[in-house]
Design a protein around this motif. Structure first.
Motif, PDB file in Angstrom:
ATOM      1  N   SER A 128       0.719  -1.260  -0.100  1.00 33.31           N
ATOM      2  CA  SER A 128      -0.080  -0.001   0.017  1.00 33.31           C
ATOM      3  C   SER A 128       0.650   0.892  -0.139  1.00 33.31           C
ATOM      4  O   SER A 128       0.398   2.175  -0.504  1.00 33.31           O
ATOM      5  CB  SER A 128      -0.905  -0.035   1.725  1.00 33.31           C
ATOM      6  N   GLN A 129       1.866   1.069   0.241  1.00 34.70           N
ATOM      7  CA  GLN A 129       2.977   2.180   0.609  1.00 34.70           C
ATOM      8  C   GLN A 129       3.241   2.289  -0.546  1.00 34.70           C
ATOM      9  O   GLN A 129       4.003   4.029  -1.363  1.00 34.70           O
ATOM     10  CB  GLN A 129       4.497   2.041   1.249  1.00 34.70           C
ATOM     11  N   LEU A 130       3.959   1.665  -1.892  1.00 37.81           N
ATOM     12  CA  LEU A 130       3.844   1.327  -3.455  1.00 37.81           C
ATOM     13  C   LEU A 130       2.848   1.824  -4.181  1.00 37.81           C
ATOM     14  O   LEU A 130       3.287   2.610  -5.126  1.00 37.81           O
ATOM     15  CB  LEU A 130       4.630   0.900  -3.717  1.00 37.81           C
ATOM     16  N   HIS A 131       1.660   1.175  -3.228  1.00 38.97           N
ATOM     17  CA  HIS A 131       0.500   1.400  -4.649  1.00 38.97           C
ATOM     18  C   HIS A 131      -0.413   2.282  -3.414  1.00 38.97           C
ATOM     19  O   HIS A 131      -0.820   1.115  -3.437  1.00 38.97           O
ATOM     20  CB  HIS A 131       0.172   0.090  -5.355  1.00 38.97           C
ATOM     21  N   PRO A 132      -0.736   3.314  -3.069  1.00 38.58           N
ATOM     22  CA  PRO A 132      -1.747   3.716  -2.708  1.00 38.58           C
ATOM     23  C   PRO A 132      -3.536   2.851  -2.967  1.00 38.58           C
ATOM     24  O   PRO A 132      -4.143   3.002  -1.781  1.00 38.58           O
ATOM     25  CB  PRO A 132      -1.663   4.980  -2.753  1.00 38.58           C
ATOM     26  N   ASP A 133      -3.153   2.510  -4.082  1.00 36.09           N
ATOM     27  CA  ASP A 133      -4.680   2.747  -4.549  1.00 36.09           C
ATOM     28  C   ASP A 133      -5.340   1.132  -4.448  1.00 36.09           C
ATOM     29  O   ASP A 133      -5.812   0.487  -4.494  1.00 36.09           O
ATOM     30  CB  ASP A 133      -5.395   3.331  -6.367  1.00 36.09           C
ATOM     31  N   PHE A 134      -4.533   0.396  -3.471  1.00 41.01           N
ATOM     32  CA  PHE A 134      -4.094  -0.566  -3.021  1.00 41.01           C
ATOM     33  C   PHE A 134      -5.220  -1.904  -2.404  1.00 41.01           C
ATOM     34  O   PHE A 134      -5.627  -0.941  -0.842  1.00 41.01           O
ATOM     35  CB  PHE A 134      -2.424  -1.364  -2.434  1.00 41.01           C
TER      36      PHE A 134
END
Length: 185
Positions: free
Chosen positions: A66-72
């Motif tokens: 979620s830090q790498l891909h906030p829309d996770f």
């Protein structure tokens, strides 16, 4: 991946636990980017996919992602009773009694439906919003779980805030294990 496995295998128990989810997240991110994807489904144990943990030492894979891909978007799973298939040593099935009274699972089992999807962002009921924002118990089913009540009735539960761990919940009143299907039948 081989280097990651060697690193985990040669680490202390605590060291390997702390590294495992970081490596899983790194591998998922690599697969996502290597295939130039816009979407990806990761199916894993609730504790691995969670966006947050109550244990400050252990950071779950979902938190890294979620830090790498906030829309996770994370969908946790829950159930009140039943059986699950777990592949470990000599055990492939584990059976569970009704969820303990002070757990999320016990509360969600009171719903009239046998299974349902609950998207937390769509909840309008203030009481339910407060409930999923409060630290509570939920089942912690996985390879390290125990048959119900071997030590105590809450040993297969973990305490966490549901809407900080997941974006939604897929809940089953009664679970049954996955059956492997033959593609040639």
């Amino acid at each position: 991946i081989v280097i990651q496995c060697i690193d985990i295998a040669t680490s202390s128990t605590l060291g390997s636990i702390l590294k495992r989810d970081r490596y899983m997240a790194s591998n998922c991110d690599w697969l996502f980017n290597a295939n130039n994807q816009r979407k990806m489904v990761i199916y894993a144990h609730n504790m691995h996919i969670a966006k947050a943990t109550d244990n400050s030492m252990e950071k779950p894979m979902g938190q890294y992602i979620s830090q790498l891909h906030p829309d996770f978007y994370v969908i946790g799973t829950g159930f009140s009773k039943g059986s699950v298939g777990i592949k470990r040593k000599n055990c492939t099935l584990s059976f569970y009694k009704e969820a303990v009274n002070d757990s999320y699972d016990f509360f969600f089992a009171k719903c009239q439906y046998p299974f349902y999807f609950l998207a937390f962002s769509l909840i309008n009921n203030a009481e339910l919003k407060t409930f999923i924002s409060t630290k509570n118990l939920s089942r912690n089913t996985g390879a390290t779980q125990y048959e119900d009540n071997v030590v105590n009735e809450k040993q297969n539960y973990r305490k966490h805030v549901l809407n900080k761990s997941y974006d939604a919940l897929l809940f089953f009143k009664e679970s049954t294990p996955t059956q492997i299907m033959s593609v040639f039948d």
